[in-house]
Design a protein around this motif. Structure first.
Motif, PDB file in Angstrom:
ATOM      1  N   PRO A 421      19.302 -65.554  40.317  1.00 54.17           N
ATOM      2  CA  PRO A 421      17.931 -66.021  39.795  1.00 54.17           C
ATOM      3  C   PRO A 421      18.148 -66.388  38.352  1.00 54.17           C
ATOM      4  CG  PRO A 421      17.809 -63.801  40.086  1.00 54.17           C
ATOM      5  CD  PRO A 421      19.182 -64.173  40.517  1.00 54.17           C
ATOM      6  N   ASN A 422      17.272 -67.337  38.048  1.00 55.46           N
ATOM      7  CA  ASN A 422      17.288 -67.452  36.349  1.00 55.46           C
ATOM      8  C   ASN A 422      16.270 -66.594  35.903  1.00 55.46           C
ATOM      9  OD1 ASN A 422      18.824 -70.032  35.520  1.00 55.46           O
ATOM     10  ND2 ASN A 422      17.697 -70.897  37.155  1.00 55.46           N
ATOM     11  N   MET A 423      16.109 -66.493  34.509  1.00 54.33           N
ATOM     12  CA  MET A 423      15.354 -65.443  33.728  1.00 54.33           C
ATOM     13  C   MET A 423      14.439 -66.175  32.937  1.00 54.33           C
ATOM     14  SD  MET A 423      18.293 -63.751  31.721  1.00 54.33           S
ATOM     15  CE  MET A 423      19.143 -64.606  30.166  1.00 54.33           C
ATOM     16  N   ASP A 424      14.496 -67.284  32.564  1.00 51.11           N
ATOM     17  CA  ASP A 424      13.625 -67.944  31.673  1.00 51.11           C
ATOM     18  C   ASP A 424      12.081 -68.038  32.000  1.00 51.11           C
ATOM     19  OD1 ASP A 424      14.374 -70.059  33.599  1.00 51.11           O
ATOM     20  OD2 ASP A 424      13.610 -71.421  32.183  1.00 51.11           O
ATOM     21  N   LYS A 425      11.224 -68.620  31.401  1.00 50.41           N
ATOM     22  CA  LYS A 425       9.775 -68.754  31.417  1.00 50.41           C
ATOM     23  C   LYS A 425       9.581 -69.629  32.639  1.00 50.41           C
ATOM     24  CE  LYS A 425       8.401 -67.751  26.688  1.00 50.41           C
ATOM     25  NZ  LYS A 425       7.814 -68.109  25.701  1.00 50.41           N
ATOM     26  N   ASP A 426      10.243 -70.514  33.060  1.00 50.94           N
ATOM     27  CA  ASP A 426       9.884 -71.479  34.411  1.00 50.94           C
ATOM     28  C   ASP A 426      10.548 -70.894  35.477  1.00 50.94           C
ATOM     29  OD1 ASP A 426       8.460 -73.264  32.660  1.00 50.94           O
ATOM     30  OD2 ASP A 426      10.542 -74.132  32.157  1.00 50.94           O
ATOM     31  N   SER A 427      11.078 -69.719  35.335  1.00 49.03           N
ATOM     32  CA  SER A 427      11.846 -69.198  36.649  1.00 49.03           C
ATOM     33  C   SER A 427      10.851 -68.290  37.562  1.00 49.03           C
ATOM     34  CB  SER A 427      12.887 -68.413  36.249  1.00 49.03           C
ATOM     35  OG  SER A 427      12.338 -67.012  35.547  1.00 49.03           O
ATOM     36  N   GLU A 428      11.335 -68.022  38.780  1.00 49.70           N
ATOM     37  CA  GLU A 428      10.427 -67.226  39.864  1.00 49.70           C
ATOM     38  C   GLU A 428      10.605 -65.728  39.295  1.00 49.70           C
ATOM     39  OE1 GLU A 428      12.892 -69.349  40.636  1.00 49.70           O
ATOM     40  OE2 GLU A 428      12.260 -70.648  42.108  1.00 49.70           O
ATOM     41  N   GLN A 429      11.653 -65.354  38.676  1.00 52.56           N
ATOM     42  CA  GLN A 429      11.895 -64.006  38.415  1.00 52.56           C
ATOM     43  C   GLN A 429      10.810 -63.679  37.125  1.00 52.56           C
ATOM     44  OE1 GLN A 429      15.151 -60.770  36.898  1.00 52.56           O
ATOM     45  NE2 GLN A 429      15.718 -62.807  36.593  1.00 52.56           N
ATOM     46  N   TRP A 430      10.780 -64.678  36.354  1.00 54.65           N
ATOM     47  CA  TRP A 430       9.580 -64.422  35.358  1.00 54.65           C
ATOM     48  C   TRP A 430       8.299 -64.432  35.599  1.00 54.65           C
ATOM     49  CZ3 TRP A 430      10.031 -64.494  29.652  1.00 54.65           C
ATOM     50  CH2 TRP A 430       9.154 -64.550  29.077  1.00 54.65           C
ATOM     51  N   ALA A 431       7.823 -65.200  36.347  1.00 56.75           N
ATOM     52  CA  ALA A 431       6.721 -65.176  36.977  1.00 56.75           C
ATOM     53  C   ALA A 431       6.355 -63.977  37.996  1.00 56.75           C
ATOM     54  CB  ALA A 431       6.037 -66.489  38.020  1.00 56.75           C
ATOM     55  N   TRP A 432       7.357 -63.485  38.767  1.00 56.78           N
ATOM     56  CA  TRP A 432       7.322 -62.143  39.598  1.00 56.78           C
ATOM     57  C   TRP A 432       7.187 -60.875  38.615  1.00 56.78           C
ATOM     58  CZ3 TRP A 432      10.260 -57.961  39.293  1.00 56.78           C
ATOM     59  CH2 TRP A 432      10.089 -56.940  40.218  1.00 56.78           C
ATOM     60  N   ALA A 433       7.850 -61.100  37.555  1.00 56.83           N
ATOM     61  CA  ALA A 433       7.729 -59.827  36.784  1.00 56.83           C
ATOM     62  C   ALA A 433       6.516 -59.681  35.971  1.00 56.83           C
ATOM     63  CB  ALA A 433       8.919 -60.054  35.288  1.00 56.83           C
ATOM     64  N   GLU A 434       5.801 -60.988  35.584  1.00 53.55           N
ATOM     65  CA  GLU A 434       4.563 -60.758  34.907  1.00 53.55           C
ATOM     66  C   GLU A 434       3.519 -60.222  36.021  1.00 53.55           C
ATOM     67  OE1 GLU A 434       1.848 -62.914  31.600  1.00 53.55           O
ATOM     68  OE2 GLU A 434       3.153 -64.264  32.628  1.00 53.55           O
ATOM     69  N   GLU A 435       3.620 -60.808  37.403  1.00 54.01           N
ATOM     70  CA  GLU A 435       2.682 -60.433  38.333  1.00 54.01           C
ATOM     71  C   GLU A 435       2.798 -58.956  38.634  1.00 54.01           C
ATOM     72  OE1 GLU A 435       2.074 -61.221  43.173  1.00 54.01           O
ATOM     73  OE2 GLU A 435       3.367 -62.644  41.948  1.00 54.01           O
ATOM     74  N   GLN A 436       3.906 -58.355  38.638  1.00 52.93           N
ATOM     75  CA  GLN A 436       4.310 -56.990  38.938  1.00 52.93           C
ATOM     76  C   GLN A 436       3.490 -55.928  37.751  1.00 52.93           C
ATOM     77  OE1 GLN A 436       4.873 -56.089  42.004  1.00 52.93           O
ATOM     78  NE2 GLN A 436       5.121 -58.225  42.227  1.00 52.93           N
ATOM     79  N   LEU A 437       3.868 -56.614  36.520  1.00 54.79           N
ATOM     80  CA  LEU A 437       3.455 -55.979  35.273  1.00 54.79           C
ATOM     81  C   LEU A 437       1.763 -55.851  35.253  1.00 54.79           C
ATOM     82  CD1 LEU A 437       5.948 -57.056  32.677  1.00 54.79           C
ATOM     83  CD2 LEU A 437       5.654 -54.680  33.429  1.00 54.79           C
ATOM     84  N   ALA A 438       1.142 -56.898  35.593  1.00 55.03           N
ATOM     85  CA  ALA A 438      -0.364 -57.014  35.541  1.00 55.03           C
ATOM     86  C   ALA A 438      -0.820 -56.157  36.768  1.00 55.03           C
ATOM     87  CB  ALA A 438      -0.629 -58.415  35.801  1.00 55.03           C
ATOM     88  N   ASP A 439      -0.168 -55.891  37.775  1.00 54.90           N
ATOM     89  CA  ASP A 439      -0.344 -55.209  39.040  1.00 54.90           C
ATOM     90  C   ASP A 439      -0.333 -53.714  38.617  1.00 54.90           C
ATOM     91  OD1 ASP A 439      -1.216 -54.673  42.155  1.00 54.90           O
ATOM     92  OD2 ASP A 439       0.541 -53.518  41.579  1.00 54.90           O
ATOM     93  N   ALA A 440       0.875 -53.344  37.859  1.00 52.62           N
ATOM     94  CA  ALA A 440       1.170 -51.952  37.511  1.00 52.62           C
ATOM     95  C   ALA A 440      -0.092 -51.425  36.386  1.00 52.62           C
ATOM     96  CB  ALA A 440       2.404 -51.823  36.871  1.00 52.62           C
ATOM     97  N   ARG A 441      -0.221 -52.556  35.546  1.00 53.62           N
ATOM     98  CA  ARG A 441      -1.282 -52.046  34.417  1.00 53.62           C
ATOM     99  C   ARG A 441      -2.889 -51.852  35.058  1.00 53.62           C
ATOM    100  NH1 ARG A 441      -0.937 -49.305  32.513  1.00 53.62           N
ATOM    101  NH2 ARG A 441       0.934 -50.031  31.288  1.00 53.62           N
ATOM    102  N   ALA A 442      -3.183 -52.702  36.075  1.00 51.84           N
ATOM    103  CA  ALA A 442      -4.409 -52.513  36.707  1.00 51.84           C
ATOM    104  C   ALA A 442      -4.352 -51.110  37.485  1.00 51.84           C
ATOM    105  CB  ALA A 442      -4.498 -53.646  37.752  1.00 51.84           C
ATOM    106  N   ARG A 443      -3.332 -50.556  38.105  1.00 49.68           N
ATOM    107  CA  ARG A 443      -3.349 -49.412  38.838  1.00 49.68           C
ATOM    108  C   ARG A 443      -2.989 -48.260  37.545  1.00 49.68           C
ATOM    109  NH1 ARG A 443      -2.157 -50.210  44.276  1.00 49.68           N
ATOM    110  NH2 ARG A 443      -1.620 -52.516  44.662  1.00 49.68           N
ATOM    111  N   ASP A 444      -2.933 -48.346  36.513  1.00 49.86           N
ATOM    112  CA  ASP A 444      -3.031 -47.540  35.253  1.00 49.86           C
ATOM    113  C   ASP A 444      -1.433 -46.795  35.599  1.00 49.86           C
ATOM    114  OD1 ASP A 444      -5.391 -47.784  34.511  1.00 49.86           O
ATOM    115  OD2 ASP A 444      -6.463 -46.418  35.663  1.00 49.86           O
ATOM    116  N   GLN A 445      -0.468 -47.510  35.950  1.00 45.17           N
ATOM    117  CA  GLN A 445       0.947 -46.965  36.102  1.00 45.17           C
ATOM    118  C   GLN A 445       1.675 -46.724  34.548  1.00 45.17           C
ATOM    119  OE1 GLN A 445       0.848 -45.626  39.083  1.00 45.17           O
ATOM    120  NE2 GLN A 445       2.789 -46.479  39.475  1.00 45.17           N
TER     121      GLN A 445
END
Length: 637
Positions: A421-445
């Motif tokens: 995978p690429n890791m820049d702002k246009d990559s699937e990994q970047w989008a996935w990371a932000e999605e997971q971080l948002a979910d973790a924050r919503a769950r108070d992790q």
């Protein structure tokens, strides 16, 4: 809770253990060149003992390697399994494995004919047969301990594991983080460089290190670093890894993070034989009771004597190396992009979320002196801006070269199926990371992130490829994630790569709620200090590009040498040593805290400089991070 493990031979089968010999005993007289026909025949039982991955509240994966193409069975006992509708709750389940042959793990001709100074030729080789067995045990209960027995070809292995607790029902648990074990057979004899910081070498009143011609130098060797005489470390890499894993096992962790560079080249099979010998084999079975959370590093794209990173026209060694890593670590990754084969993935353990990212490829591709896209600058990172921030960590090959070789190695595949995978702002990994971080924050992790290339470092990889003192595999490109990490309240980032022990504090938005960034690359390979450059007087001094650095073993732990009762100059304390980061997650009412303890293994030597033991010691940089009820770190006081 301590786990107990045992290996038992079934009464009907008598088996010679697989190379169950200590490293010193293996140093025998030279033997004839081994060929494929002279390798040991495949044996019943385990080539690699069961090791744990993909840990969760309700499931656990057990993987092991056999040398015979026969199914194994796993019997698991513990709360809540084996029951169900229409059945009695037996608390036991029996599963059968389906062996998968690992063709890429066959020894190459170069591996079969390799010579290693100090070792009997071929003494480190096993049979040329590897079958992977992977069993997923599900239906488990959160925070419970389970016993398991794996039977392979009549040989039993007994172990236990504990599932992740729920996010609400927990009290405390422990995570250990290391990086850069870089295992290989040569590590049985190799002593690595032992760098000494020129600006803070010794405590007041300390003697200096033994010099050229000393008993120390004669026993362990010496090298030249930055034009200066440099001693080699008293532990070889093999002993260092054994001792490190022994102390880690004694700490009884719940999770083990290894943030890249597991072996000295993922495309080099003897390196994998060595790695599993430390965590699921002859030297220890830590991974049989503690789930491994592993990241890809630059050595996971390196094939050692089988072609390194590849030639100018063929990067297939890099492709094969990554494929071998995925053979051993079959992860649950991004379901929207399964082609990446778990290169990046999420692990939840009670209130803790760990995101593992892949930092091995950025775009556009950059290479020192060839493809540097951004303006060259000098000085420290106060001159680093969004306009000159580099974007790539890998200068040894381009992504297009990797894709071309991937299509060659895997005929019939397409560019959309490439596993890196690429890791820049246009990559699937970047989008996935932000999605997971948002979910973790919503769950108070509580959130931690790991990736290999340290974004904040004063080591040799700390400066980007477009710097006046450039590096071709710098981790600075990963600083692009810093605003995201701060936005979602990441507490800690764990990396390696520079083979030093360093902690940085990052708070770019200035609100006091930043994160600690660690380089924990002291598992068992190099022992490097800070990057040095020549000043106007021609003297080597620390460059210190990373202004976020708050502590490092090289800069802040001067050595103390003294003469012992036998008149021998011995190290008393301080300096850079092998070790690991211990992270204790503790509940404090409605809040929590992370206690991060940098552990080092101090070598205790006798009058002849023979190793007597390693003592567990702690550097003077224990950090406590207070976590609020929403899982976010509180501002520093």
């Amino acid at each position: 809770m301590k786990r107990t493990l045992s290996t038992v031979l079934a009464a009907a089968v008598l088996i010679t253990p697989l190379s169950f010999v200590t490293a010193p005993a293996a140093l025998a007289a030279p033997a004839a060149v081994k060929t494929a026909t002279e390798l040991p025949a495949p044996k019943p039982g385990f080539r690699v003992y069961p090791y744990l991955t993909n840990s969760a509240q309700n499931t656990m994966d057990l993987t092991w390697i056999s040398e015979l193409n026969t199914a194994g069975t796993v019997t698991v006992t513990g709360p809540g399994i084996g029951g169900g509708k229409g059945k009695s709750a037996s608390n036991k389940v029996v599963l059968t494995s389906s062996p998968v042959y690992l063709e890429r793990s066959e020894y190459t001709e170069k591996e079969l004919n390799q010579s290693i100074s100090g070792l009997e030729k071929g003494s480190w080789l096993k049979s040329n047969s590897n079958y992977r067995h992977k069993v997923t045990v599900d239906g488990l209960k959160a925070g419970k301990e389970y016993q398991y027995t794996v039977v392979q070809d009549g040989v039993e292995f007994k172990g236990s594991f504990k599932t992740a607790p729920s996010a609400t029902a927990w009290e405390n648990f422990r995570v250990i983080a290391v990086s850069d074990s870089e295992t290989e057979p040569y590590g049985r004899t190799e002593h690595r460089e032992w760098e000494l910081n020129p600006s803070n070498s010794y405590t007041p009143g300390s003697l200096e290190r033994p010099g050229a011609g000393s008993d120390w130098a004669n026993k362990f060797g010496n090298t030249t670093r930055y034009g200066e005489f440099t001693l080699k470390y008293p532990l070889n890499q093999d002993t260092a890894m054994q001792e490190n894993m022994k102390h880690v096992a004694a700490a009884d962790p719940d999770l083990m993070m290894i943030t890249g560079d597991l072996t000295q080249g993922s495309g080099y099979q003897p390196a994998w034989d060595e790695f599993f010998g430390y965590v699921a084999g002859v030297h220890g079975t830590l991974a049989s009771s503690t789930p491994l959370i592993t990241a890809l590093g630059n050595w996971e794209t390196y094939a050692a004597l089988n072609g390194g990173y590849g030639s100018a026209t063929d990067k297939s060694p890099a492709v094969i190396s990554r494929a071998k890593f995925h053979d051993y670590f079959d992860r649950v990754g991004d379901p929207e992009n399964p082609q990446y084969k778990g290169s990046y993935y999420r692990t939840d353990h009670g209130p803790l979320t760990i995101l593992t990212l892949d930092s091995t490829n950025g775009r556009p591709d950059e290479n020192v002196g060839k493809f540097t896209t951004y303006p060259v600058f000098s000085g420290n990172d106060t001159n680093l801006t969004s306009a000159n921030l580099s974007t790539d960590t890998q200068g040894e090959f381009t992504f297009d070269q990797y894709v071309a070789s991937y299509l060659k190695i895997f005929p019939g595949s397409t560019a959309a199926e490439v596993d890196q995978p690429n890791m820049d702002k246009d990559s699937e990994q970047w989008a996935w990371a932000e999605e997971q971080l948002a979910d973790a924050r919503a769950r108070d992790q509580i959130v931690m992130v790991q990736f290999h290339h340290a974004a904040y470092s004063n080591g040799v990889h700390g400066t980007p490829p477009n710097h006046a003192y450039p590096d071709n595999q710098s981790g600075t490109a990963m600083r692009a994630y810093t605003p995201m990490f701060e936005k979602y309240g990441v507490s800690t980032v764990i990396s390696g790569h520079d083979e030093m022990f360093e902690r940085s504090w990052v708070d770019e938005d200035g609100d006091g709620k930043g994160f600690h960034s660690y380089d924990v690359g002291v598992a068992a390979d190099g022992l490097r200090g800070e990057q040095l450059i020549k000043n106007d007087e021609g003297e080597y001094v620390p460059h210190r590009f990373n202004t976020h650095s708050e502590w490092s073993a090289s800069a802040d732990e001067p050595e103390t040498w003294a003469t012992d009762s036998n008149g021998v100059v011995q190290l008393q304390d301080g300096g850079l040593h092998y070790g690991h980061l211990q992270i204790d997650v503790k509940r404090t009412g409605q809040t929590a805290e992370l206690v991060m303890t940098p552990v080092y293994l101090f070598p205790v030597l006798d009058k002849d400089y023979n190793l007597m033991e390693t003592e567990r010691r702690v550097y003077n940089d224990v950090v406590t991070v207070k976590i609020d009820q929403n899982g976010e770190p509180l501002a520093r006081g």
